[in-house]
Design a protein around this motif. Structure first.
Motif, PDB file in Angstrom:
ATOM      1  N   ARG A  74       0.828  -1.206   0.000  1.00  0.00           N
ATOM      2  CA  ARG A  74       0.000   0.000   0.000  1.00  0.00           C
ATOM      3  C   ARG A  74       0.861   1.255   0.000  1.00  0.00           C
ATOM      4  O   ARG A  74       0.544   2.243  -0.666  1.00  0.00           O
ATOM      5  CB  ARG A  74      -0.958  -0.029   1.194  1.00  0.00           C
ATOM      6  N   MET A 120      -8.273   0.879  -0.343  1.00  0.00           N
ATOM      7  CA  MET A 120      -7.731   0.845  -1.698  1.00  0.00           C
ATOM      8  C   MET A 120      -8.802   0.454  -2.704  1.00  0.00           C
ATOM      9  O   MET A 120      -8.865   1.015  -3.811  1.00  0.00           O
ATOM     10  CB  MET A 120      -6.551  -0.119  -1.770  1.00  0.00           C
ATOM     11  N   ARG A 121      -9.659  -0.503  -2.334  1.00  0.00           N
ATOM     12  CA  ARG A 121     -10.744  -0.893  -3.242  1.00  0.00           C
ATOM     13  C   ARG A 121     -11.713   0.255  -3.465  1.00  0.00           C
ATOM     14  O   ARG A 121     -12.211   0.464  -4.576  1.00  0.00           O
ATOM     15  CB  ARG A 121     -11.498  -2.112  -2.689  1.00  0.00           C
ATOM     16  N   ASN A 122     -11.985   0.992  -2.385  1.00  0.00           N
ATOM     17  CA  ASN A 122     -12.953   2.083  -2.491  1.00  0.00           C
ATOM     18  C   ASN A 122     -12.461   3.243  -3.350  1.00  0.00           C
ATOM     19  O   ASN A 122     -13.257   4.100  -3.743  1.00  0.00           O
ATOM     20  CB  ASN A 122     -13.307   2.602  -1.096  1.00  0.00           C
ATOM     21  N   LEU A 123     -11.147   3.276  -3.626  1.00  0.00           N
ATOM     22  CA  LEU A 123     -10.643   4.320  -4.513  1.00  0.00           C
ATOM     23  C   LEU A 123     -11.307   4.249  -5.880  1.00  0.00           C
ATOM     24  O   LEU A 123     -11.579   5.277  -6.507  1.00  0.00           O
ATOM     25  CB  LEU A 123      -9.127   4.203  -4.664  1.00  0.00           C
ATOM     26  N   LEU A 124     -11.556   3.028  -6.359  1.00  0.00           N
ATOM     27  CA  LEU A 124     -12.199   2.889  -7.664  1.00  0.00           C
ATOM     28  C   LEU A 124     -13.606   3.460  -7.636  1.00  0.00           C
ATOM     29  O   LEU A 124     -13.990   4.247  -8.516  1.00  0.00           O
ATOM     30  CB  LEU A 124     -12.237   1.415  -8.080  1.00  0.00           C
ATOM     31  N   PHE A 170      -7.624   8.668  -8.637  1.00  0.00           N
ATOM     32  CA  PHE A 170      -8.091   7.578  -7.775  1.00  0.00           C
ATOM     33  C   PHE A 170      -8.154   6.270  -8.565  1.00  0.00           C
ATOM     34  O   PHE A 170      -7.770   5.205  -8.071  1.00  0.00           O
ATOM     35  CB  PHE A 170      -9.481   7.888  -7.216  1.00  0.00           C
ATOM     36  N   VAL A 171      -8.652   6.355  -9.796  1.00  0.00           N
ATOM     37  CA  VAL A 171      -8.738   5.156 -10.633  1.00  0.00           C
ATOM     38  C   VAL A 171      -7.345   4.626 -10.949  1.00  0.00           C
ATOM     39  O   VAL A 171      -7.103   3.413 -10.919  1.00  0.00           O
ATOM     40  CB  VAL A 171      -9.524   5.460 -11.927  1.00  0.00           C
ATOM     41  N   TRP A 215      -5.957   2.951  -7.813  1.00  0.00           N
ATOM     42  CA  TRP A 215      -6.609   1.653  -7.614  1.00  0.00           C
ATOM     43  C   TRP A 215      -6.028   0.612  -8.562  1.00  0.00           C
ATOM     44  O   TRP A 215      -5.753  -0.521  -8.161  1.00  0.00           O
ATOM     45  CB  TRP A 215      -8.112   1.789  -7.838  1.00  0.00           C
ATOM     46  N   SER A 248      -2.816  -0.657  -7.367  1.00  0.00           N
ATOM     47  CA  SER A 248      -2.921  -1.533  -6.196  1.00  0.00           C
ATOM     48  C   SER A 248      -3.390  -2.936  -6.558  1.00  0.00           C
ATOM     49  O   SER A 248      -2.864  -3.917  -6.035  1.00  0.00           O
ATOM     50  CB  SER A 248      -3.866  -0.919  -5.156  1.00  0.00           C
ATOM     51  N   VAL A 249      -4.359  -3.049  -7.452  1.00  0.00           N
ATOM     52  CA  VAL A 249      -4.899  -4.375  -7.764  1.00  0.00           C
ATOM     53  C   VAL A 249      -3.984  -5.166  -8.685  1.00  0.00           C
ATOM     54  O   VAL A 249      -3.986  -6.397  -8.666  1.00  0.00           O
ATOM     55  CB  VAL A 249      -6.315  -4.285  -8.380  1.00  0.00           C
TER      56      VAL A 249
END
Length: 391
Positions: A19, A230-234, A304-305, A308, A311-312
């Protein structure tokens, strides 16, 4: 410690490192794009149609694209400053530092940034007076962060979101007549840019506080629910981009305010309505000075996208993006060094070839900055002591 506990701890540590790699790569991307915007200024291709009083169009698609890709820099800078204030406080708290010392560190760092803006940065721009730009604004915001870091995460997100819409109303002289009594320079520092003040103000604090508060909210979520944050960034990024599109298609916040107030409030002063017949340049003509709501939603939503996706895919931890992480771990050093380096490169006639010269000079400069930024980052990591931890 049992084997399962050891593996769990190792997994948590690896997750935290991943992260932080995302944050470092994100910050590194931001400073690299910022350098692109600045090198074109040093090469005499300065343009700012989105500022008050400037309504000229960009001369070419390349000129427009170069400027608008780099628009994401300042909002990301400010957002990540809020996040970093929260993460810094948590790391120092874990080392046993008290809250007073942590807040004192943020205040001192903020004061240092303001001082650097009017010395090192001003000299880098060859400006003896200096301009209240993003570094000084970040300094003031970090000072405020000494207190604002205690705001609960959801409330910080909500306040930031509301301020993105509300700050133009605070600057409206008809709506709040008392603000007319503020001295011109202080009004510029707080609310509306002052390009005619001395020194000039490009980044007023209150409008940019919106992104800083959102960054605090993200930092709180990152500490409490790291994977979910991190998921919520998308999701947040897509919502922001949707809000941006809705504002642009409906004529922007200016039209909304006029309709809600029966036309009594008109001079909100921070949104450029779409001008029919001007094509993509008109549709993307959003105010940065100060940042309009649609400008923040567009720039932050897109970043943000990107974060994300890093991160993924775990791309931020890959060797391919090690250069961005190197820049992202020494952002202030990069900022100060790149001004002098690119000013020196611009003095060589070989780079004066339009935007082709801009991109060549930009890439050469990034290459020359890798080793110094790596060395400075290693120095800070090895000696986490005062005053290095202020830089």
């Amino acid at each position: 410690m049992s084997e399962s506990t050891s593996q769990s701890t190792a997994g948590a540590g690896a997750g935290q490192r991943a992260r932080l790699d995302v944050i470092d790569a994100w910050r590194g991307l931001v400073v690299a794009l910022m350098a692109l915007d600045h090198v074109k200024d040093f090469l005499g291709l300065w343009s700012m149609p989105e500022a008050p009083g400037f309504r000229a169009s960009y001369p070419s698609f390349v000129a427009w694209l170069t400027r608008y890709v780099t628009h994401s820099c300042a909002p990301s800078f400010v957002f990540l400053a809020g996040t970093s204030a929260v993460l810094f406080a948590a790391s120092r708290r874990a080392r046993g530092l008290g809250e007073v010392l942590i807040s004192g560190h943020l205040l001192l760092r903020g004061a240092l940034l303001v001082a650097i803006e009017f010395t090192v940065v001003a000299w880098g721009w060859n400006n003896s007076v200096g301009v209240f730009q993003v570094i000084a604004c970040l300094g003031v915001l970090l000072g405020l962060g000494a207190v604002l870091r205690f705001v609960p995460g959801p409330l910080a997100w909500g306040l930031g979101f509301a301020l993105a819409f509300a700050h133009p109303l605070l600057a409206d002289r008809d709506l709040i007549p008392a603000l007319q009594d503020l001295p011109r320079w202080w009004r510029a520092i707080l609310l509306q840019p002052g390009f005619g003040t001395r020194p000039s103000v490009m980044y007023p604090v209150i409008p940019w506080l919106a992104a800083f508060l959102m960054g605090i909210g993200f930092g709180k979520a990152l500490l409490r629910w790291p994977a979910r944050a991190m998921r919520n960034l998308l999701v947040t990024g897509l919502v922001f981009l949707g809000l941006w599109l809705a504002l642009r298609l409906t004529g922007g916040f200016t039209s909304l305010v006029e309709s809600l107030t029966g036309g009594e409030v008109k001079r909100v002063g921070n949104l450029t309505p779409t001008r029919p017949g001007r094509g993509y340049q008109s549709f993307m003509a959003m105010s940065k000075y100060p940042p309009a709501a649609d400008f923040l939603f567009w720039t932050l939503g897109g970043m943000f996208v990107v974060a994300w996706a890093l991160s993924v895919t775990q791309a931020a931890s890959s060797r391919a993006l090690s250069v961005l992480r190197t820049f992202g771990r020494a952002p202030l050093f990069f900022y100060c060094a790149h001004l002098y380096l690119y000013r020196w490169l611009a003095s060589h006639e070989v780079f004066h070839g339009g935007y082709a010269g801009v991109y060549v000079a930009w890439l050469i400069g990034l290459g020359l900055l890798i080793l110094p930024c790596w060395a400075f980052g290693r120095l800070k990591q090895r000696y986490r002591v005062f005053p290095l931890d202020l830089l």
